[in-house]
Design an enzyme around this catalytic site. Structure first.
Site, mmCIF file in Angstrom:
data_model
loop_
_atom_site.group_PDB
_atom_site.id
_atom_site.type_symbol
_atom_site.label_atom_id
_atom_site.label_comp_id
_atom_site.label_asym_id
_atom_site.label_seq_id
_atom_site.Cartn_x
_atom_site.Cartn_y
_atom_site.Cartn_z
ATOM 1 N N THR A 230 0.841 -1.208 0.000
ATOM 2 C CA THR A 230 0.000 0.000 0.000
ATOM 3 C C THR A 230 0.870 1.250 0.000
ATOM 4 O O THR A 230 1.857 1.309 0.743
ATOM 5 C CB THR A 230 -0.863 0.009 1.276
ATOM 6 N N ASP B 41 -7.620 -1.423 6.214
ATOM 7 C CA ASP B 41 -7.451 -0.151 6.939
ATOM 8 C C ASP B 41 -7.273 1.053 6.019
ATOM 9 O O ASP B 41 -7.550 2.187 6.408
ATOM 10 C CB ASP B 41 -6.195 -0.239 7.824
HETATM 11 N N1 ASP Z 1 -3.122 -2.302 4.530
HETATM 12 C C1 ASP Z 1 -3.611 -2.925 3.337
HETATM 13 C C2 ASP Z 1 -4.865 -3.656 3.631
HETATM 14 O O1 ASP Z 1 -4.983 -4.274 4.676
HETATM 15 C C3 ASP Z 1 -2.665 -3.862 2.679
HETATM 16 C C4 ASP Z 1 -1.218 -3.626 2.864
HETATM 17 O O2 ASP Z 1 -0.767 -2.510 3.101
HETATM 18 O O3 ASP Z 1 -0.483 -4.612 2.783
HETATM 19 O O4 ASP Z 1 -5.707 -3.689 2.773
#
Ligand code: ASP
Length: 328
Positions: free
Chosen positions: A188, A219
């Protein structure tokens, strides 16, 4: 007033109107010469090694963009990067083979917008800004968000690239759902920007966890979890296992810890300690935080080594490996 001074003072007013007081040229009364404005210190920082995206934000800030515009410009680079399997076009699909994107933005006034589970639109952070500016809501999901996008001129695009489809077909053979720590050293993109006025804003955009359940939202588009800004204090953003970040409202917590006097680095570490102390399974997932305060100090922390942040300041874009809870 002589003619020269009149022209200088008139142009001074013009610059003040367009760029604000920090960039105002002024006249040295003793020598009657123009004193050029000092380039104020803009800062862009983002999760992982997204150097091109971070440089794009830094350059936008230097040419006078607001913190919000710069953050959206920066993350758009990764949203359009089809080699990136974790953000925007080219992102990994869910278990049904559909690419669904999540994003949010928050500005220096405390306004925010978010979109979740959006298909067929690449630039979802820009779409989150449309939600913020053009509707009376904070968050739109799925088809509603997509329809809003078309009404505002966004193009319909197939987000599932050949490569992502091929990887998905390979995954279907086992259909094993297993979050991977430090995917290809990127994930992300959460971005925090400080503009020429010292104002802070941010954006966070993702395709979420690869092969997630249909309808799963992490999140990243949740204000307070994936991103939070309080322009009096600072800002924070998160990446990694969204479920754990949401349970602690991670980014909000970091900003509140900074409000209580912690440095960005300390705030990231204390916030991470909450996740670490409440989980028996921290070996199985990664979480990383980045933060900035109003003085321009920054910090980051992660559970597993391998996370780094990009930081653009004084015209230089630098990759900074993050301190981690585990040391190897
Ligand atoms: N935080 C993101 C989610 O849970 C994914 C990630 O950053 O790996 O969708």
């Amino acid at each position: 007033m002589n003619r020269r001074r009149f022209i200088l003072q008139s142009s001074k007013a013009g610059v003040a109107l367009s760029l604000g007081a920090t960039l105002m040229a002024c006249i040295d009364q003793n020598t009657d010469t123009v004193v050029q404005p000092k380039k104020s210190k803009v800062i862009a920082l983002c999760t992982w090694g997204f150097s091109e995206a971070n440089a794009a934000a830094g350059k936008a800030l230097e040419s006078g963009s607001t913190a919000l515009e710069a953050a959206i410009t920066g993350v758009a680079v990764e949203e359009a990067n089809i080699k990136n399997s974790t953000v925007g076009k080219g992102g990994a699909p869910d278990r049904e083979g559909n690419v669904t994107l999540d994003a949010c933005v928050m500005d220096a006034n405390g306004d925010c917008g978010a979109v979740v589970c959006v298909q067929n639109i690449t630039h979802v952070a820009a779409l989150a800004k449309v939600v913020m500016k053009e509707t009376e809501h904070v968050m739109l999901a799925g088809e509603g968000a997509e329809e809003l996008a078309y009404r505002h001129g966004f193009q319909k695009e197939n987000l599932l690239t050949e490569k992502a489809a091929e990887d998905y077909r390979a995954w279907l053979k086992t259909s094993k759902y297993e979050p991977i720590i430090n995917i290809e050293n990127h994930d992300t993109i959460g971005m925090l920007c400080m503009d020429q006025h010292g104002d802070i804003a941010g954006a966070c955009t993702t395709s979420g966890l690869s092969y997630k359940m249909k309808g799963r939202v992490g999140d990243s588009p949740i204000i307070g979890a994936g991103l939070f800004i309080d322009n009096e204090v600072g800002g924070a953003a998160a990446t990694g296992m969204g479920e754990e970040i949401m349970k602690q409202v991670g980014s909000f917590l970091i900003v509140e810890l900074m409000r209580q006097g912690k440095s960005p680095q300390e705030a990231c570490e204390v916030a991470m300690q909450r996740i670490v102390s409440k989980n028996k399974d921290i070996n199985k997932f990664q979480v990383a935080y980045i933060a900035i305060n109003k003085a321009g100090a920054t910090g980051s922390y992660c559970i597993h080594p391998g996370f780094s942040r990009m930081e653009y300041r004084n015209g230089k874009n630098t990759r900074i490996p993050s301190a981690a809870h585990f040391t190897n």
